[in-house]
Scaffold this active site. Structure first.
Site, PDB file in Angstrom:
ATOM      1  N   LYS A 151       2.685   9.450   8.677  1.00  0.00           N
ATOM      2  CA  LYS A 151       1.936   9.012   9.861  1.00  0.00           C
ATOM      3  C   LYS A 151       2.451   9.532  11.205  1.00  0.00           C
ATOM      4  O   LYS A 151       2.038  10.571  11.673  1.00  0.00           O
ATOM      5  CB  LYS A 151       1.820   7.488   9.850  1.00  0.00           C
ATOM      6  CG  LYS A 151       0.922   7.010   8.702  1.00  0.00           C
ATOM      7  CD  LYS A 151       0.325   5.658   8.929  1.00  0.00           C
ATOM      8  CE  LYS A 151      -0.837   5.383   8.002  1.00  0.00           C
ATOM      9  NZ  LYS A 151      -0.518   4.889   6.676  1.00  0.00           N
TER      10      LYS A 151
ATOM     11  N   ASP B 185       9.254   2.496   1.851  1.00  0.00           N
ATOM     12  CA  ASP B 185       8.087   3.225   2.333  1.00  0.00           C
ATOM     13  C   ASP B 185       7.936   2.888   3.819  1.00  0.00           C
ATOM     14  O   ASP B 185       7.446   1.819   4.181  1.00  0.00           O
ATOM     15  CB  ASP B 185       6.849   2.802   1.525  1.00  0.00           C
ATOM     16  CG  ASP B 185       5.570   3.474   2.021  1.00  0.00           C
ATOM     17  OD1 ASP B 185       5.581   4.041   3.135  1.00  0.00           O
ATOM     18  OD2 ASP B 185       4.561   3.418   1.297  1.00  0.00           O
TER      19      ASP B 185
ATOM     20  N   PHE C 240       0.856  -1.186   0.000  1.00  0.00           N
ATOM     21  CA  PHE C 240       0.000   0.000   0.000  1.00  0.00           C
ATOM     22  C   PHE C 240       0.888   1.231   0.000  1.00  0.00           C
ATOM     23  O   PHE C 240       1.750   1.378   0.870  1.00  0.00           O
ATOM     24  CB  PHE C 240      -0.926   0.031   1.217  1.00  0.00           C
ATOM     25  CG  PHE C 240      -1.839   1.228   1.203  1.00  0.00           C
ATOM     26  CD1 PHE C 240      -3.034   1.210   0.479  1.00  0.00           C
ATOM     27  CD2 PHE C 240      -1.498   2.395   1.867  1.00  0.00           C
ATOM     28  CE1 PHE C 240      -3.867   2.320   0.432  1.00  0.00           C
ATOM     29  CE2 PHE C 240      -2.329   3.514   1.822  1.00  0.00           C
ATOM     30  CZ  PHE C 240      -3.511   3.475   1.110  1.00  0.00           C
TER      31      PHE C 240
HETATM   32  C1  LIG Z   1      -0.768   5.234   5.325  1.00  0.00           C
HETATM   33  C2  LIG Z   1       0.234   4.827   4.314  1.00  0.00           C
HETATM   34  C3  LIG Z   1       0.415   5.552   3.130  1.00  0.00           C
HETATM   35  C4  LIG Z   1      -0.446   6.725   2.746  1.00  0.00           C
HETATM   36  O1  LIG Z   1      -0.359   7.773   3.644  1.00  0.00           O
HETATM   37  P1  LIG Z   1      -1.458   8.954   3.589  1.00  0.00           P
HETATM   38  O2  LIG Z   1      -0.985   9.933   4.608  1.00  0.00           O
HETATM   39  O3  LIG Z   1      -2.781   8.331   3.925  1.00  0.00           O
HETATM   40  O4  LIG Z   1      -1.454   9.499   2.216  1.00  0.00           O
HETATM   41  C5  LIG Z   1       1.408   5.136   2.262  1.00  0.00           C
HETATM   42  N1  LIG Z   1       2.195   4.082   2.546  1.00  0.00           N
HETATM   43  C6  LIG Z   1       2.046   3.366   3.670  1.00  0.00           C
HETATM   44  C7  LIG Z   1       2.953   2.217   3.943  1.00  0.00           C
HETATM   45  C8  LIG Z   1       1.053   3.702   4.589  1.00  0.00           C
HETATM   46  O5  LIG Z   1       0.895   2.965   5.695  1.00  0.00           O
END
Ligand SMILES: *Cc1c(COP(=O)(O)O)cnc(C)c1O
Length: 397
Positions: free
Chosen positions: A249, A220, A135
């Site tokens: 986050k 990420d 994701f």
């Molecule tokens: C939450 C998340 C995102 C997206 O972050 P947003 O602030 O919602 O755009 C991208 N990559 C990972 C691994 C995430 O957990």
């Protein structure tokens, strides 16, 4: 039923499946709803509220920064941005930073960086290889990078330049690399799809492949960063230094922020290649500085490692009483359990009625990301509430 549910239905774009509760206040690992009922929070705003709710140091930093300077744009130098940048460089393997406002935006910027790098260093290569069940966000490019067809199908055609391979399969990854490949982007632990850990040997081999082919390795760490896994960054568990790291986050404890970190050799942007109006503004960065300093000075990263193990042990014990629990896994305070049956949504509902905030990433899976300030006593209480919820759900099944 709260009258606010009706208001939401009237005015808000119907994209969220929300739980029927209106939260108005928080303190530590607890939140309260509009009727004064309290809940123990095992979701932490989806791995965001690393310091819990209403942490005095974070609240104070936000209030005092707001009284001085909230925003100026990046036409000028501002102190909190540079202080947060310095702190992140001191405590990571990276040399340069760019601040933005969310996770998707951080990844979007990292993808642009990969293309710029490919253009300059790899003969115009532009492709980024990502993993299935990953994701990476909700913008078009990050949806294209996300390895889950359900996020892509409604918005076809997707932007070009992505290849998808199964996670933890080094042969497949190796086979996907070609002359067009510029970068590999992975979550070291896949969070959104249910806390799937990258294998140590796999991530080491991915790094080696990147070195062999001159590709950027992008981690990420939007969900796994900021002490979540018991280290400041998850890459530290795997003895792998990525070339690019994306954060968001937990970075400012709940104030919207994102960041791209990279090593000098990966910094392919030229003046004017990227930008942001809000990104790195003094308010968000002051929150980031307070959050990061508190994590480091109050031993919260160690607490994440310790309490993560405490929770996993607790869940293993629950397995004895509740054979419907099939597997548990995680690292630090990012952990999950799978059920034998599709009861996860019912467990979340039952938990809510008992004063426990839970999250299911699928019909059979709960994902936990509590604040890093959580105590053993709160963990015990949470496990008791979870056990009662499982009793209720299984009695009704
Ligand atoms: C939450 C998340 C995102 C997206 O972050 P947003 O602030 O919602 O755009 C991208 N990559 C990972 C691994 C995430 O957990």
């Amino acid at each position: 039923m709260s009258q606010w549910f009706e208001v939401e239905k009237q005015v808000y774009m119907g994209v969220f499946r929300r739980l029927p509760v209106v939260l108005v206040r928080g303190e530590g690992a607890r939140v309260w709803d509009e009727n004064g009922k309290s809940y123990l929070d095992l979701v932490g705003g989806i791995a965001v509220n690393v310091l819990g709710h209403n942490h005095p140091r974070l609240t104070e930093a936000i209030c005092s920064q707001a009284k001085n300077l909230i925003h100026t744009s990046n036409l000028y130098y501002t102190l909190p941005q540079l202080e947060l940048g310095q702190l992140l460089m001191q405590h990571s393997c990276c040399d340069k930073v760019f601040f933005c406002n969310s996770g998707a935006e951080a990844n979007e910027g990292a993808l642009k960086l990969a293309r710029r790098y490919g253009r300059k260093q790899r003969d115009g290569a532009f492709q980024v290889v990502t993993a299935e069940s990953s994701f990476h966000g909700r913008t078009l490019a990050t949806v294209a990078a996300t390895g889950q067809p359900k996020y892509q199908a409604p918005f076809a055609p997707m932007p070009e330049g992505f290849a998808m391979v199964p996670f933890n399969d080094i042969e497949a990854l190796s086979a996907a690399i070609g002359p067009q490949t510029a970068a590999i982007m992975l979550e070291p632990i896949q969070g959104e799809s249910g806390v799937h850990l990258g294998q140590w040997g796999y991530l080491r081999s991915v790094k080696r492949l990147c070195e062999q082919h001159g590709l950027l390795l992008i981690f990420d760490e939007i969900q796994t960063g900021m002490g979540r896994t018991g280290k400041l960054f998850a890459y530290e568990h795997f003895d792998v230094e990525p070339d690019v790291i994306t954060l968001a986050k937990g970075l400012a404890g709940g104030v919207p922020i994102g960041a791209i970190l990279c090593k000098d050799a990966a910094m392919a942007f030229e003046v004017g290649d990227h930008g942001s109006t809000f990104g790195g503004n003094p308010l968000a960065c002051a929150a980031g500085v307070a959050t990061l300093r508190t994590l480091l000075e109050d031993g919260l990263i160690e607490n994440s490692a310790r309490l993560g193990q405490y929770f996993l042990d607790g869940l293993e014990r629950l397995k004895g009483r509740h054979p419907v629990i099939q597997t548990t896994r995680g690292l630090g305070l990012l952990f999950a359990c799978d059920f034998e049956r599709e009861i996860a949504a019912d467990v979340v509902k039952s938990g809510l009625s008992r004063g426990l905030i839970l999250n299911n990433t699928g019909p059979k899976t709960l994902r936990f990301a509590p604040p890093l300030i959580i105590t053993p006593a709160e963990a015990d209480e949470a496990l008791e509430l979870l056990s009662a919820s499982l009793d209720e759900v299984m009695a009704a099944a």
